[in-house]
Design a protein around this motif. Structure first.
Motif, short mmCIF file in Angstrom:
data_model
loop_
_atom_site.label_atom_id
_atom_site.label_comp_id
_atom_site.label_asym_id
_atom_site.label_seq_id
_atom_site.Cartn_x
_atom_site.Cartn_y
_atom_site.Cartn_z
N GLY A 1 -4.33 11.79 11.81
CA GLY A 1 -4.55 10.57 11.03
C GLY A 1 -5.25 10.74 9.70
N VAL A 2 -5.35 11.96 9.20
CA VAL A 2 -5.97 12.17 7.88
C VAL A 2 -5.40 13.43 7.25
N VAL A 3 -5.05 13.34 5.97
CA VAL A 3 -4.50 14.48 5.22
C VAL A 3 -5.61 15.06 4.37
N THR A 4 -5.84 16.36 4.48
CA THR A 4 -6.92 17.02 3.74
C THR A 4 -6.38 18.20 2.94
N GLY A 5 -7.02 18.47 1.81
CA GLY A 5 -6.58 19.61 1.00
C GLY A 5 -7.23 19.62 -0.37
N TYR A 6 -6.65 20.38 -1.27
CA TYR A 6 -7.18 20.52 -2.62
C TYR A 6 -6.03 20.68 -3.60
N GLY A 7 -6.32 20.48 -4.85
CA GLY A 7 -5.30 20.63 -5.90
C GLY A 7 -5.98 20.53 -7.26
N GLU A 8 -5.23 20.13 -8.25
CA GLU A 8 -5.78 20.03 -9.60
C GLU A 8 -5.62 18.60 -10.13
N VAL A 9 -6.67 18.12 -10.76
CA VAL A 9 -6.65 16.84 -11.47
C VAL A 9 -7.06 17.13 -12.91
N ASN A 10 -6.17 16.82 -13.83
CA ASN A 10 -6.40 17.15 -15.25
C ASN A 10 -6.65 18.66 -15.43
N GLY A 11 -5.97 19.45 -14.59
CA GLY A 11 -6.07 20.91 -14.71
C GLY A 11 -7.30 21.52 -14.07
N LYS B 1 0.83 -1.20 0.00
CA LYS B 1 0.00 0.00 0.00
C LYS B 1 0.86 1.25 0.00
N LEU B 2 0.37 2.30 -0.63
CA LEU B 2 1.03 3.60 -0.57
C LEU B 2 0.60 4.31 0.71
N THR B 3 1.37 5.32 1.12
CA THR B 3 0.97 6.12 2.27
C THR B 3 -0.08 7.14 1.85
N ALA B 4 -0.70 7.77 2.83
CA ALA B 4 -1.75 8.75 2.56
C ALA B 4 -1.24 9.87 1.64
N ARG B 5 -0.03 10.35 1.91
CA ARG B 5 0.49 11.46 1.11
C ARG B 5 0.98 10.99 -0.26
N GLU B 6 1.50 9.79 -0.34
CA GLU B 6 1.91 9.26 -1.65
C GLU B 6 0.70 9.10 -2.56
N ARG B 7 -0.42 8.71 -1.98
CA ARG B 7 -1.65 8.58 -2.77
C ARG B 7 -2.10 9.92 -3.33
N LEU B 8 -2.03 10.95 -2.51
CA LEU B 8 -2.42 12.28 -2.97
C LEU B 8 -1.48 12.79 -4.06
N GLU B 9 -0.21 12.45 -3.94
CA GLU B 9 0.75 12.86 -4.97
C GLU B 9 0.40 12.23 -6.33
N LYS B 10 -0.07 11.00 -6.31
CA LYS B 10 -0.43 10.33 -7.56
C LYS B 10 -1.79 10.79 -8.09
N LEU B 11 -2.67 11.20 -7.19
CA LEU B 11 -3.99 11.67 -7.62
C LEU B 11 -3.91 13.03 -8.30
N PHE B 12 -3.16 13.95 -7.71
CA PHE B 12 -3.15 15.33 -8.19
C PHE B 12 -2.06 15.58 -9.23
N ASP B 13 -2.32 16.57 -10.08
CA ASP B 13 -1.28 17.03 -11.01
C ASP B 13 -0.07 17.46 -10.19
N PRO B 14 1.16 17.18 -10.67
CA PRO B 14 2.37 17.48 -9.90
C PRO B 14 2.42 18.92 -9.38
N GLY B 15 2.72 19.06 -8.10
CA GLY B 15 2.94 20.37 -7.49
C GLY B 15 1.70 21.19 -7.23
N THR B 16 0.50 20.60 -7.38
CA THR B 16 -0.72 21.41 -7.23
C THR B 16 -1.43 21.20 -5.90
N PHE B 17 -1.06 20.19 -5.11
CA PHE B 17 -1.79 19.91 -3.89
C PHE B 17 -1.46 20.91 -2.79
N THR B 18 -2.51 21.44 -2.18
CA THR B 18 -2.38 22.36 -1.05
C THR B 18 -3.10 21.77 0.15
N GLU B 19 -2.37 21.57 1.24
CA GLU B 19 -2.95 20.93 2.43
C GLU B 19 -3.48 21.97 3.39
#
Length: 522
Positions: free
Chosen positions: A77-87, A35-53
């Protein structure tokens, strides 16, 4: 160093410590489980460099059973934020199993509820990544209350912004209802489970010994319960499929789905379809192949593929625009509609209607599944969900009768009477109140009895009357003549005619009577 810089460095050092979650050893264990970690998952979900926690410094509330000695539960125990997916902007939360098993405490729940609330306010989709040991019993009322707060927000967001739940570990107890209240649930094979009570509690309360996979694993929920919409091989594949799903969807209900330049001619002729769809009503063929010919570049995102396989649902594009597809599959149960297929289709129809996604309905249906088992399973109640969903929907709807379309199945798959804007029929299409042979057996039962008594060839008589009935009432010209069908089309023009019909429907206006909401037969 001045005082401001000192404070900045202290805060940033703490932030980096929190980002390590449960620490290197816990992270290594997470990786050992595949399994990936919580933050590694968010890195793969969001466009690079766009996630803001946000809420990275949230503190746990529990002070009992040793938690009073714990100075900090990183990010609770939970990472929350927003970013861009496909712009495009997306909100997300990702539970961190490396931090006291990602358990759901009061601040943990507040962070997730806040994420859903912000997504609703900003008109953005929300993705929830679930990997948790369940409620934190040291914060009983706080956790219980936050479950309620979260459920309330999921319901308020339903139909306003898309909500996608990813199950990437255990999800148990009341927490399982959070994904259930969202629009889509993706699970990871062999590493995710979901149930309202795990094996130990099941054994104690109902005296049933069962493993976690059998009780609530990805395969069970994909094939048997129908809870899951997609099973993925691993975390990375699940996150990639989530990005792909989001590419079909609008950010919210106040905008249209995105339009992509696929480069695929919307009037492309489908020469292969002539050999694919047999004219004979009882021969099998795979409707998936028809759909792949129809949509842009053969790109079809199927949902619940392993559940109720007699019904196909999913998203594709036609002329670069998102469409929802509902189709019978003659490969399974001859394409008939059972209670599982009806519920599967109805929920998808309503989702598409919420987000202005036009519907293409491909009919090859002998009707609703009959028999005592079907009646006991509630086919009347479940089947009426499809009738309700189509009649309630106001999005553009195009229906194509490829072959057989009998009885209630014809209506349930969106006839003109249920709100289809355009209905096309193939030259081998058959629309009738019941299957031709059944109708002939009822209409001419006395004649057959007399022929049998007279020693005549009953089989030959049946064949003759079947042919006469078919030519008179089942011929596509009959339904077209009564204007139930707009045109009998060359199957090779399926893509062209469907695209033109949806294109003219783009300015469609159809509003429901004023009411709080209808009462779908749940």
């Amino acid at each position: 160093m001045n005082e401001m810089m000192k404070k900045i460095e202290e805060i940033e050092a703490l932030r980096e410590t929190i980002k390590l979650g449960g620490g290197e050893k816990a992270i290594a264990k997470q990786h050992e489980r595949g399994k990936l970690t919580a933050r590694e998952r968010l890195e793969k979900l969001f466009d690079p460099g766009t996630f803001t926690e946000f809420d990275v410094f949230a503190k746990h509330m529990g002070r009992d059973y040793g938690l009073d000695k714990v100075e900090r539960v990183p990010a609770d125990g939970v990472v929350t934020g927003y970013g861009e997916v496909n712009g495009r902007k997306v909100f997300a939360y990702s539970e961190d199993f490396t931090v006291i098993a990602g358990t759901f405490g009061e601040m943990h729940g507040r962070k997730i509820a806040k994420t859903v609330e912000l997504a609703l306010k900003m008109n953005c989709p929300v993705v929830g990544i679930n990997d948790s040991g369940g409620a934190r019993v040291t914060e009983e009322m706080g956790a219980l209350s936050q479950y309620g707060q979260l459920f309330f927000r999921h319901v308020r967001a339903s139909g306003v912004v898309p909500q996608i739940a990813l199950i990437m570990g255990p999800v148990a107890g009341g927490q399982a209802y959070s994904p259930a209240l969202m629009d889509f649930i993706f699970m990871v094979d062999k590493s995710s489970t979901m149930f309202i009570a795990g094996p130990p509690l099941v054994e104690v309360i109902v005296h049933e010994k069962i493993g976690a996979e059998e009780l609530g694993g990805a395969r069970m929920h994909a094939r048997t319960s129908g809870v899951s919409d997609l099973t993925c091989a691993d975390d990375a594949a699940c996150l990639e499929q989530t990005r792909r799903l989001l590419s079909f969807l609008p950010s919210g209900n106040i905008e249209e789905p995105p339009v992509l330049d696929t480069g695929d001619d919307p009037e492309r002729r489908l020469d292969a379809i002539v050999d694919l769809v047999p004219a004979e009503p009882n021969k099998f063929y795979d409707m998936h192949k028809v759909i792949e010919l129809l949509v842009d570049d053969g790109d079809f995102f199927e949902l619940k593929a392993e559940y109720a396989r007699n019904m196909i649902i999913g998203l594709g594009r036609l002329g670069g625009r998102t469409v929802g597809i509902v189709a019978n599959n003659p490969m399974f149960m001859a394409g008939s509609i059972d209670y599982k297929a009806a519920g599967k289709a109805a929920r998808f129809i309503r989702f598409c209607d919420q987000y202005e996604i036009p519907l293409i309905n491909l009919q090859d249906v002998p009707g609703f599944l009959i028999g005592s088992q079907s009646e006991k399973a509630g086919i009347i109640r479940h089947g009426s969900k499809m009738l309700y969903a189509y009649a309630e929907s106001t999005v553009p709807k195009v229906t194509v009768v490829l072959r057989k379309s009998y009885a209630g199945g014809y209506l349930a798959m969106c006839s003109k009477d249920l709100g289809a804007d355009f209905v096309f029929e193939f030259p081998c299409g058959e629309i009738c109140l019941m299957g031709p042979q059944g109708a002939v057996n009822i209409l001419f039962r006395k004649e057959f009895a007399k022929a049998k008594e007279a020693g005549e060839d009953v089989g030959a008589l049946k064949e003759k009357l079947n042919a006469e009935f078919h030519d008179r009432f089942v011929n596509p010209l009959y339904s077209a003549g009564l204007q139930h069908v707009d045109d009998i089309i060359d199957p090779r023009d399926l893509r062209k005619m469907t695209h033109r019909a949806l294109d003219v429907c783009r300015m469609k206006r159809d509003e429901l009577p004023p009411k709080k909401h209808g009462n779908i037969p749940i």
